[in-house]
Design an enzyme around this catalytic site. Structure first.
Site, PDB file in Angstrom:
ATOM      1  N   GLU A 173      40.150  30.714   9.384  1.00 20.49           N
ATOM      2  CA  GLU A 173      39.253  31.170  10.445  1.00 20.49           C
ATOM      3  C   GLU A 173      39.662  30.598  11.790  1.00 20.49           C
ATOM      4  O   GLU A 173      40.202  29.491  11.863  1.00 20.49           O
ATOM      5  CB  GLU A 173      37.819  30.703  10.134  1.00 20.49           C
ATOM      6  CG  GLU A 173      37.312  31.289   8.845  1.00 20.49           C
ATOM      7  CD  GLU A 173      36.054  30.613   8.343  1.00 20.49           C
ATOM      8  OE1 GLU A 173      35.580  30.996   7.273  1.00 20.49           O
ATOM      9  OE2 GLU A 173      35.556  29.699   9.022  1.00 20.49           O
ATOM     10  N   CYS A 186      39.529  27.564  18.831  1.00 20.85           N
ATOM     11  CA  CYS A 186      39.467  26.598  17.743  1.00 20.85           C
ATOM     12  C   CYS A 186      40.278  27.161  16.582  1.00 20.85           C
ATOM     13  O   CYS A 186      40.010  28.278  16.141  1.00 20.85           O
ATOM     14  CB  CYS A 186      38.011  26.384  17.347  1.00 20.85           C
ATOM     15  SG  CYS A 186      37.825  25.293  15.940  1.00 20.85           S
ATOM     16  N   CYS A 193      41.059  22.264   2.781  1.00 26.83           N
ATOM     17  CA  CYS A 193      41.302  20.902   3.273  1.00 26.83           C
ATOM     18  C   CYS A 193      41.265  19.960   2.084  1.00 26.83           C
ATOM     19  O   CYS A 193      40.461  20.148   1.164  1.00 26.83           O
ATOM     20  CB  CYS A 193      40.226  20.503   4.291  1.00 26.83           C
ATOM     21  SG  CYS A 193      40.516  18.881   5.064  1.00 26.83           S
ATOM     22  N   CYS A 197      35.548  15.466   2.689  1.00 27.14           N
ATOM     23  CA  CYS A 197      34.353  14.926   3.346  1.00 27.14           C
ATOM     24  C   CYS A 197      33.132  15.684   2.789  1.00 27.14           C
ATOM     25  O   CYS A 197      33.104  16.910   2.825  1.00 27.14           O
ATOM     26  CB  CYS A 197      34.448  15.093   4.862  1.00 27.14           C
ATOM     27  SG  CYS A 197      35.910  14.279   5.561  1.00 27.14           S
ATOM     28  N   CYS A 200      31.139  18.576   4.718  1.00 27.95           N
ATOM     29  CA  CYS A 200      31.917  19.660   5.321  1.00 27.95           C
ATOM     30  C   CYS A 200      32.218  20.715   4.265  1.00 27.95           C
ATOM     31  O   CYS A 200      32.701  20.393   3.175  1.00 27.95           O
ATOM     32  CB  CYS A 200      33.229  19.089   5.883  1.00 27.95           C
ATOM     33  SG  CYS A 200      34.391  20.350   6.434  1.00 27.95           S
ATOM     34  N   CYS A 424      27.096  28.831  17.563  1.00 31.28           N
ATOM     35  CA  CYS A 424      28.144  29.288  18.460  1.00 31.28           C
ATOM     36  C   CYS A 424      28.225  28.386  19.681  1.00 31.28           C
ATOM     37  O   CYS A 424      27.214  27.990  20.233  1.00 31.28           O
ATOM     38  CB  CYS A 424      27.877  30.718  18.890  1.00 31.28           C
ATOM     39  SG  CYS A 424      28.053  31.862  17.519  1.00 31.28           S
TER      40      CYS A 424
HETATM   41  N1  SAH Z   1      39.968  17.569   9.619  1.00 32.38           N
HETATM   42  C1  SAH Z   1      39.788  17.376  11.021  1.00 32.38           C
HETATM   43  C2  SAH Z   1      39.486  18.651  11.807  1.00 32.38           C
HETATM   44  C3  SAH Z   1      38.567  19.682  11.208  1.00 32.38           C
HETATM   45  S1  SAH Z   1      36.831  19.431  11.190  1.00 32.38           S
HETATM   46  C4  SAH Z   1      38.727  16.342  11.277  1.00 32.38           C
HETATM   47  O1  SAH Z   1      38.048  15.954  10.335  1.00 32.38           O
HETATM   48  O2  SAH Z   1      38.603  15.869  12.394  1.00 32.38           O
HETATM   49  C5  SAH Z   1      36.327  19.343  12.891  1.00 32.38           C
HETATM   50  C6  SAH Z   1      35.110  18.458  13.056  1.00 32.38           C
HETATM   51  O3  SAH Z   1      33.957  19.063  12.465  1.00 32.38           O
HETATM   52  C7  SAH Z   1      35.255  17.079  12.430  1.00 32.38           C
HETATM   53  O4  SAH Z   1      34.762  16.110  13.333  1.00 32.38           O
HETATM   54  C8  SAH Z   1      34.349  17.184  11.227  1.00 32.38           C
HETATM   55  O5  SAH Z   1      33.924  15.930  10.777  1.00 32.38           O
HETATM   56  C9  SAH Z   1      33.235  18.056  11.779  1.00 32.38           C
HETATM   57  N2  SAH Z   1      32.380  18.655  10.763  1.00 32.38           N
HETATM   58  C10 SAH Z   1      32.736  19.150   9.558  1.00 32.38           C
HETATM   59  N3  SAH Z   1      31.652  19.598   8.899  1.00 32.38           N
HETATM   60  C11 SAH Z   1      30.590  19.410   9.723  1.00 32.38           C
HETATM   61  C12 SAH Z   1      29.191  19.673   9.600  1.00 32.38           C
HETATM   62  N4  SAH Z   1      28.696  20.211   8.503  1.00 32.38           N
HETATM   63  N5  SAH Z   1      28.393  19.339  10.638  1.00 32.38           N
HETATM   64  C13 SAH Z   1      28.912  18.774  11.746  1.00 32.38           C
HETATM   65  N6  SAH Z   1      30.208  18.504  11.920  1.00 32.38           N
HETATM   66  C14 SAH Z   1      31.043  18.802  10.913  1.00 32.38           C
END
Ligand code: SAH
Length: 435
Positions: A173, A186, A193, A197, A200, A424
């Site tokens: 995406e 973005c 991934c 985490c 996420c 958004c």
């Molecule tokens: N892997 C990289 C980039 C992708 S995620 C990273 O972790 O930085 C981009 C950002 O979105 C990261 O800061 C991640 O922690 C955050 N993110 C992922 N899921 C999220 C969620 N459910 N709510 C808020 N931020 C989230």
């Protein structure tokens, strides 16, 4: 009405690239769970060792993700590589590829001007090339890498999210966000991934594969084309910022992400000519890779997804912390800031009663005070089925106030009224951080 059968329900990421797609029948499918074919017919018959690299590339990220905790994936399973594309190659590599076709090397420059300058990969547009060579050149160096599967817009069309299908059926995406005075793309750096985490959505689905440099660049070229063609309200425009905050851990796909950064920022015909200062690479904190990035001579911004100031909690929220601890990650971040002169963006998703306590704000403040850093507080976007949700507004305000009192520059992302609007444009704060 190309998007009539889809509505946005929620986003799961700071970068709105992880929505739940909802069909007309109301069934929700996390985008990361869009079915991906386990194998591509014929893929095993292609000959040569399958590999995640685009054909013809020899560099591979070495040792940067070795020793990850159990359950985390630095390197994807070996797969059929994406077809080689002009944007995988530097200018010398392009000339060599054109020579290999038996054509004059300067054709590489002409082809590059079409792709990076005029944003076209249609041989019919390339009237400065001999008609007989156009199809051959385009066929060899401009294969179609991504097919738009779905497109969603919101904010009166100034936020456009695209679900792409790659050559092997992998889904990724990207999101274009237009604001007054700037346009941010973005992008995804991996399909899925491997960093796991738990808050996420992409992390839950695991890693499918690394994207090639050209697959990353193609997301930006598509956005640039839409902008240049006046498809985005606000008149013709250009991409000013690219953030690696879509699917994937960019530093676990180091060589291809670096190649993409070069292609995005090298002037035409080498690349798209976007300012390096407009690029943000966001990471969970892969320390050796941060160190390597600091030595690349770039002026891109680094974002570190910290989410907790203490190892006990961060081990859970960002499992790679079991390998590289908070102090190590921040030391690498400050070295990056020193090498580049760029303020590091510290990403902190506020999760109700998990990481949003006043004492944690104070602890974070102590870690960051006096450093070249800016904190981006993001109310958590809950993922479907998650036990976690966003912090209470009062707790967010308190957290922000305590950080500010510690002398740390901080921004809270404002969520708008509805889930759709709130989702958004959430990247705004990253762009606003300045530095
Ligand atoms: N892997 C990289 C980039 C992708 S995620 C990273 O972790 O930085 C981009 C950002 O979105 C990261 O800061 C991640 O922690 C955050 N993110 C992922 N899921 C999220 C969620 N459910 N709510 C808020 N931020 C989230």
């Amino acid at each position: 009405m190309p998007h009539a059968d889809i509505v946005i329900r929620a986003y799961n990421s700071q970068c709105p690239t992880q929505p739940v797609w909802q069909g007309r029948n109301g069934a929700q499918v996390p985008s990361a769970a869009v079915p991906v074919p386990a194998s591509v017919p014929g893929a095993d018959l292609a000959g040569g060792p399958p590999d995640e690299r685009p054909a013809g590339l020899t560099e591979r990220p070495a040792g940067l993700t070795d020793g990850l905790p159990a359950g985390l994936t630095g390197r994807p399973a070996r797969r059929q590589p994406p077809p080689r594309h002009l944007a995988d190659l530097d200018p010398a590599g392009r000339r060599a590829a054109v020579s290999d076709l038996g054509l004059p090397p300067f054709r590489a420059d002409q082809l590059s001007r079409h792709y990076f300058g005029r944003l076209t990969d249609d041989p019919a547009d390339m009237t400065d090339l001999p008609a007989g060579e156009r199809a051959e050149l385009a066929g060899a160096l401009l294969p179609r890498l991504l097919t738009a599967e779905r497109e969603l817009t919101c904010d009166e069309g100034t936020t456009r999210k695209t679900l792409w299908r790659a050559f092997d059926g992998a889904y990724i995406e990207s999101v274009l966000m237009r604001y007054p005075g700037r346009v941010t793309m973005c992008v995804s750096s991996q399909a899925g991934c491997g960093m796991a985490c738990p808050f996420c959505a992409t992390g839950q689905a695991g890693l499918t594969r690394n994207l090639s440099a050209a697959e990353i660049v193609a997301q930006v070229v598509a956005g640039a084309r839409a902008l240049a063609g006046g498809e985005v309200p606000g008149g013709p425009g250009r991409i000013s910022n690219v953030v690696f905050m879509g699917m994937g851990e960019p530093l676990a796909n180091y060589a291809h992400v670096l190649g993409a950064v070069r292609r995005l920022t090298d002037p035409v015909p080498g690349g798209l000519g976007i300012s390096q200062r407009g690029i943000t690479v966001s990471t969970v904190g892969l320390v050796p890779a941060i160190g390597r990035l600091a030595g690349e001579g770039l002026s891109a911004r680094l974002a570190v997804s910290l989410h907790a100031p203490d190892d006990g909690l961060r081990d859970e929220l960002v499992p790679v912390n079991r390998r590289w601890k908070v102090t190590e990650v921040l030391a690498a971040a400050w070295a990056y800031a020193a090498a580049t002169g760029r303020r590091v963006s510290i990403e902190y998703a506020l999760i109700r009663d998990v990481n949003d306590q006043a004492w944690r704000a104070d602890a974070l403040g102590r870690l960051l005070a006096g450093q070249l850093a800016h904190v981006n507080l993001i109310p958590l976007n809950p993922t479907p089925g998650s036990r976690w949700t966003a912090s209470r507004p009062a707790d967010m305000r308190e957290f922000e106030a305590r950080l500010a009192a510690s002398g740390v520059p901080v921004t809270v992302r404002d969520t708008r009224g509805t889930q759709i609007d709130g989702a958004c444009g959430q990247l705004a704060a990253t762009d606003r951080a300045g530095g």
